[in-house]
Design an enzyme around this catalytic site. Structure first.
Site, PDB file in Angstrom:
ATOM      1  CB  SER A 103       9.818  45.589  -0.559  1.00 49.80           C
ATOM      2  OG  SER A 103       8.372  45.602  -0.849  1.00 49.80           O
ATOM      3  CG  ASP A 220       4.359  51.670   1.780  1.00 46.95           C
ATOM      4  OD1 ASP A 220       4.063  51.738   0.716  1.00 46.95           O
ATOM      5  OD2 ASP A 220       5.276  50.703   2.285  1.00 46.95           O
ATOM      6  CG  HIS A 291       6.993  50.286  -0.739  1.00 49.47           C
ATOM      7  ND1 HIS A 291       6.963  49.712   0.456  1.00 49.47           N
ATOM      8  CD2 HIS A 291       7.735  49.609  -1.569  1.00 49.47           C
ATOM      9  CE1 HIS A 291       7.343  48.444   0.079  1.00 49.47           C
ATOM     10  NE2 HIS A 291       7.815  48.495  -0.966  1.00 49.47           N
TER      11      HIS A 291
END
Length: 307
Positions: A103, A220, A291
């Site tokens: 991330s 996501d 995610h």
């Protein structure tokens, strides 16, 4: 130590590395820490794939809770500099390493490559990273109070000086793009978006990578738009739509996705991304799921690009 002796020692270290797996550096994502159970488990699993590999998980603070908090609050430019000094002090990394960023850790490692890259990164893998920022603030878990406080602060004053120096350093709202250019001091920098301060070193360093592997999570909803992981961004435009009665209507303020190879950043090669891509150095990958739901998709990537 005499210079000749030092060079001999370094040559021996290099020889050991050439015979074993290349070292690996990890940078965790938002809400995580360098030594969390999940990060420690991931490092152990990498070591089963590449026996003997040296793995370093970067930290802003050695205290687990403070390290987690630093992901929400803290000046990223200062943190990247701190990590560059941390990496440079580790003997096992002297000859270079591969990097994996989770991330926001992905764009932070990219910032390291562009600004420092000493020791150099060979392959960089980024999982669900916000390379062109986010245009909305993700929803927090019901008990994640640190996240909730940060989210309220971002939503209320995203382009204030405190927010841009602490918690909103890759928020990029296409409806307020001029304010983003004026207030943002991290993402505008590593993307070389401000012509007057464009840094050629960034482009040279990123282009020096062997591979940049951009991983997107197919479902996501935390990274908005999710295609930011592939260097896409949203722009505001007017859209002409066909109505059921045959008439046409203009929808003002529609959001349109601009893919990587249509970005001015790419076309004019502000950060060396086009040079790297045209050399075959940019690979796109997908992980099925939401995610950071990495599942098993990491293993093939680690086998191919790390170690």
């Amino acid at each position: 130590m005499a210079l000749s002796t030092a060079l001999f020692v370094l040559s021996l270290v290099g020889l050991v590395w050439s015979d074993g797996p290349r070292p690996l550096v990890l940078w965790h994502g938002l809400g995580d820490s360098a030594n969390s159970p999940g990060m420690l488990q991931f490092a152990d699993e990498i070591k089963t794939v590449h026996p003997g590999i040296f793995v370093h998980s970067v930290y802003i603070d050695e205290d687990l809770n403070k390290d987690k908090q630093a992901g929400f609050y803290g000046n990223v430019n200062e943190q990247v500099q701190l990590v560059s000094e941390q990496i440079a002090a580790i003997p096992e990394l002297t000859g270079g390493f591969d990097g994996i960023g989770f991330s926001q850790g992905g764009q932070f490692l990219r910032a390291y490559v562009e600004r420092y890259n000493s020791p150099p990164v060979h392959n960089l893998i980024t999982f669900g990273s916000q390379h062109f920022g986010i245009s909305d603030v993700p929803v927090c878990g019901p008990r994640d109070f640190v996240c909730q406080i940060a989210r309220r602060a971002i939503k209320s004053a995203v382009y204030g000086s405190w927010a841009q120096e602490n918690i909103a350093q890759y928020f990029r709202d296409p409806a307020n793009i001029e304010r983003y250019y004026a207030w943002n001091h991290f993402l505008t920098s590593i993307n070389n978006e401000i012509a007057e301060s464009r840094n050629e070193t960034y482009a040279r360093n990123l282009a020096s990578l062997n591979k940049l592997v951009l991983v997107i999570f197919t479902k996501d909803v935390t990274v908005v738009p999710k295609e930011s992981s592939w260097f896409a961004s949203e722009v505001i435009s007017d859209e002409l739509v066909q109505l059921p009665n045959g008439q046409q209507q203009v929808l003002a303020g529609s959001r349109t996705l601009v893919p990587m190879r249509e970005q001015p950043l790419y076309v004019e090669d502000w950060i060396g991304l086009r040079e790297l891509d045209e050399r075959g150095g940019v690979d796109f990958a997908e992980c099925e799921g939401v995610h950071m739901q990495i599942g098993e998709c990491w293993e093939d990537l680690v086998r191919q690009y790390a170690g």
